[in-house]
Design an enzyme around this catalytic site. Structure first.
Site, PDB file in Angstrom:
ATOM      1  N   ASP A 133       5.491   2.116  -7.025  1.00  0.00           N
ATOM      2  CA  ASP A 133       5.494   0.916  -6.195  1.00  0.00           C
ATOM      3  C   ASP A 133       4.567  -0.117  -6.822  1.00  0.00           C
ATOM      4  OD1 ASP A 133       3.922  -0.032  -3.150  1.00  0.00           O
ATOM      5  OD2 ASP A 133       5.791  -0.808  -3.974  1.00  0.00           O
ATOM      6  N   ARG A 172      -5.415  -0.441  -4.088  1.00  0.00           N
ATOM      7  CA  ARG A 172      -5.104  -1.788  -4.600  1.00  0.00           C
ATOM      8  C   ARG A 172      -4.829  -2.751  -3.449  1.00  0.00           C
ATOM      9  NH1 ARG A 172      -0.222  -2.755  -8.787  1.00  0.00           N
ATOM     10  NH2 ARG A 172      -1.773  -2.139 -10.289  1.00  0.00           N
ATOM     11  N   LYS A 181      -9.235   1.713   1.998  1.00  0.00           N
ATOM     12  CA  LYS A 181      -8.216   1.598   3.032  1.00  0.00           C
ATOM     13  C   LYS A 181      -8.338   2.653   4.113  1.00  0.00           C
ATOM     14  CE  LYS A 181      -5.144  -0.419  -0.272  1.00  0.00           C
ATOM     15  NZ  LYS A 181      -3.818  -0.540  -0.833  1.00  0.00           N
ATOM     16  N   THR A 216       0.800  -1.221   0.000  1.00  0.00           N
ATOM     17  CA  THR A 216       0.000   0.000   0.000  1.00  0.00           C
ATOM     18  C   THR A 216       0.821   1.253   0.000  1.00  0.00           C
ATOM     19  OG1 THR A 216      -1.557  -1.166   1.367  1.00  0.00           O
ATOM     20  CG2 THR A 216      -1.681   1.199   1.478  1.00  0.00           C
ATOM     21  N   GLY A 267      -0.819  -3.330   5.502  1.00  0.00           N
ATOM     22  CA  GLY A 267      -0.432  -4.614   6.082  1.00  0.00           C
ATOM     23  C   GLY A 267      -1.449  -5.670   5.690  1.00  0.00           C
ATOM     24  N   SER A 308       1.165  -0.869  -4.904  1.00  0.00           N
ATOM     25  CA  SER A 308       0.099   0.136  -4.828  1.00  0.00           C
ATOM     26  C   SER A 308      -0.383   0.437  -6.227  1.00  0.00           C
ATOM     27  CB  SER A 308       0.618   1.438  -4.229  1.00  0.00           C
ATOM     28  OG  SER A 308       1.404   1.186  -3.105  1.00  0.00           O
ATOM     29  N   ASP A 365      -4.135   4.613  -1.468  1.00  0.00           N
ATOM     30  CA  ASP A 365      -4.397   4.062  -2.809  1.00  0.00           C
ATOM     31  C   ASP A 365      -5.494   3.016  -2.649  1.00  0.00           C
ATOM     32  OD1 ASP A 365      -2.659   1.123  -3.449  1.00  0.00           O
ATOM     33  OD2 ASP A 365      -2.604   2.133  -1.508  1.00  0.00           O
ATOM     34  N   SER A 406       4.134  -0.155   1.588  1.00  0.00           N
ATOM     35  CA  SER A 406       5.258  -0.433   0.694  1.00  0.00           C
ATOM     36  C   SER A 406       5.617   0.775  -0.154  1.00  0.00           C
ATOM     37  CB  SER A 406       4.934  -1.628  -0.195  1.00  0.00           C
ATOM     38  OG  SER A 406       3.721  -1.392  -0.882  1.00  0.00           O
TER      39      SER A 406
END
Lengths: 192, 249
Positions: B181, B35, B49, B17, B63, B184, B33, B145
């Protein structure tokens, strides 16, 4: 030849093959598909060393075997490279070979490698009912698609794979081998 | 023990994320984000999220998806009961204490990395809570991440006294995570919390439409192909005895 895997090994392998004067081209992204198209006439590759040694052009099965041998040569320290080889054989038909990292290969009607290959392979199995070349009586492994249909299919496949595979995306390069030579087509994919 | 024999446990759905939060002049802005990934595959292209904790407190979670959902739902319920008990608006510090003590009790096994933000009577607050139970108080925070990509944007462009342009900065930070990333992606969710008011902007920015594909579509056969049919009447195999005892009712 299209390769997926550890990039340093991919480059090393291509250098090995290029040193034998094969034309090899790299596909970007982690997901590769090569189709077997039924088109006429051979492609003009310059396999100089092979030509000099054998006084004839390198044939498709010979090329396939060469790649397999190159990979197996490093059986105990493999090239981390998953390949798909595509070319035209002596009759002008397309041929596609898929490889694993240590050189096991098989002629197929369509092949995929890379992180998104599982996503794509299932869809291709459903859409293309291409029989295995190993069946007896021997059946043509060529997929019944026109060039434009095949290119459209490839674009759709990669767009879908990009949705679900985090490693696939950014840009797509399609290389088309036919009687007229090598054609390149590019397409933008999702960049996230 | 089982993994030694080659049996691996099922993979968890993680929210690899980018989540961010920042304090601006009027309150707190949270961004995330959308995803959710299960190892290498995207399992949800548009998940939420930014979790609700209280009317004035929201929490972004990174996480393991189950952990972030469970822990934020739990704390949200506890705070609701607390509000009934005290009759007052919840404070961010309360949510913070509940979250971090829960995570500490589980010694990091609850893999939830949170960015908690809200505005209460004492002012705007923004905290980062780590899976093992520690926390940080900061004017701008990133987790997940994609946190490095987002932090790079914040570090270069954040300044005190941001106004509504803070929303654009948050979007930029999330987009940095989305495009750079792999964990994400998809769109940007934003939540703006000010004194007495909140705006939950779901899919505030959608920058990644499905790539243009041919509209012809594909026909999938509705039935499985029948390759072989073999009918074997069982009468040949089974002996039917006509005079037997009738079945009891």
């Amino acid at each position: 030849m299209a390769s997926s895997g550890f990039q340093a090994d991919v480059k090393a392998l291509q250098k090995q093959l290029a040193a034998k004067h094969l034309v090899s081209f790299q596909r970007y992204g982690r997901c590769i598909t090569v189709f077997d198209l039924n088109v006429a006439d051979g492609l003009h590759f310059s396999f100089r060393i092979y030509q000099h040694q054998h006084n004839k052009q390198m044939s498709c099965p010979a090329m396939a075997q060469l790649l397999s041998n190159t990979l197996y040569y490093r059986r105990f320290f493999p090239y981390y490279s998953f390949n798909v080889l595509g070319s035209l054989d002596n009759e002008g038909k397309g041929c596609v070979f898929t490889y694993d990292a240590v050189g096991s290969y098989e002629r197929v009607g369509y092949g995929t490698q890379g992180t998104g290959s599982t996503l794509i392979m299932a869809f291709l199995d459903n859409e293309l009912k291409s029989p295995s070349p190993l069946l007896l009586p021997a059946q043509d492994a060529v997929t019944p698609l026109l060039e434009s249909e095949a290119v459209d299919l490839v674009k759709t496949i990669f767009a879908s794979a990009t949705e679900r595979d985090i490693y696939t995306g950014d840009k797509l390069e399609i290389v088309i081998l036919n009687a007229d030579g090598i054609g390149h087509e590019y397409m933008d994919l999702r960049i996230d | 023990m089982l993994s030694k024999k080659g049996v691996n446990p099922p993979s968890f759905r993680k929210t690899g994320t980018t989540i961010v939060g920042l304090i601006y002049q009027e309150g707190v802005i949270l961004g995330a984000d959308t995803r959710a990934t299960a190892e290498l595959i995207v399992c949800n292209k548009n998940c939420e999220k930014i979790h609700y904790i209280a009317p004035n407190i929201y929490c972004c979670g990174a996480g393991t998806a189950a952990d972030t959902e469970a822990v934020t739902d739990m704390v949200s319920s506890q705070l609701q009961l607390h509000r009934y008990h005290t009759g007052q608006e919840s404070r961010v510090a309360t949510a913070l204490t509940l979250l971090k003590s829960h995570l500490f009790n589980y010694q990091g096994n609850v893999q939830a990395a949170l960015v908690l933000g809200g505005v209460d009577v004492t002012g705007p607050h923004l905290h980062m809570i780590y899976p093992h139970g520690s926390m940080d108080t900061l004017p701008f925070a990133t987790m997940g991440s994609g946190s490095l990509a987002a932090m790079a944007v914040f570090e270069s462009k954040y300044h005190e006294g941001l106004t509504k342009e803070g929303i654009n900065l948050v979007c930029e930070a999330i987009c940095a995570g989305i495009f750079n990333d792999l964990g994400s992606g998809s769109s940007v969710d934003v939540c703006v919390i000010t004194k007495g008011h909140k705006e939950y902007l779901r899919n505030y920015q959608v920058r990644n439409p499905h790539a243009d594909i041919s509209s012809k579509g594909f026909i999938f056969p509705k039935k499985t192909e029948v390759l072989l049919t073999k009918v074997m009447p069982l009468r040949e195999k089974v002996e039917v005895i006509e005079d037997g005892d009738a079945m009891e009712e």
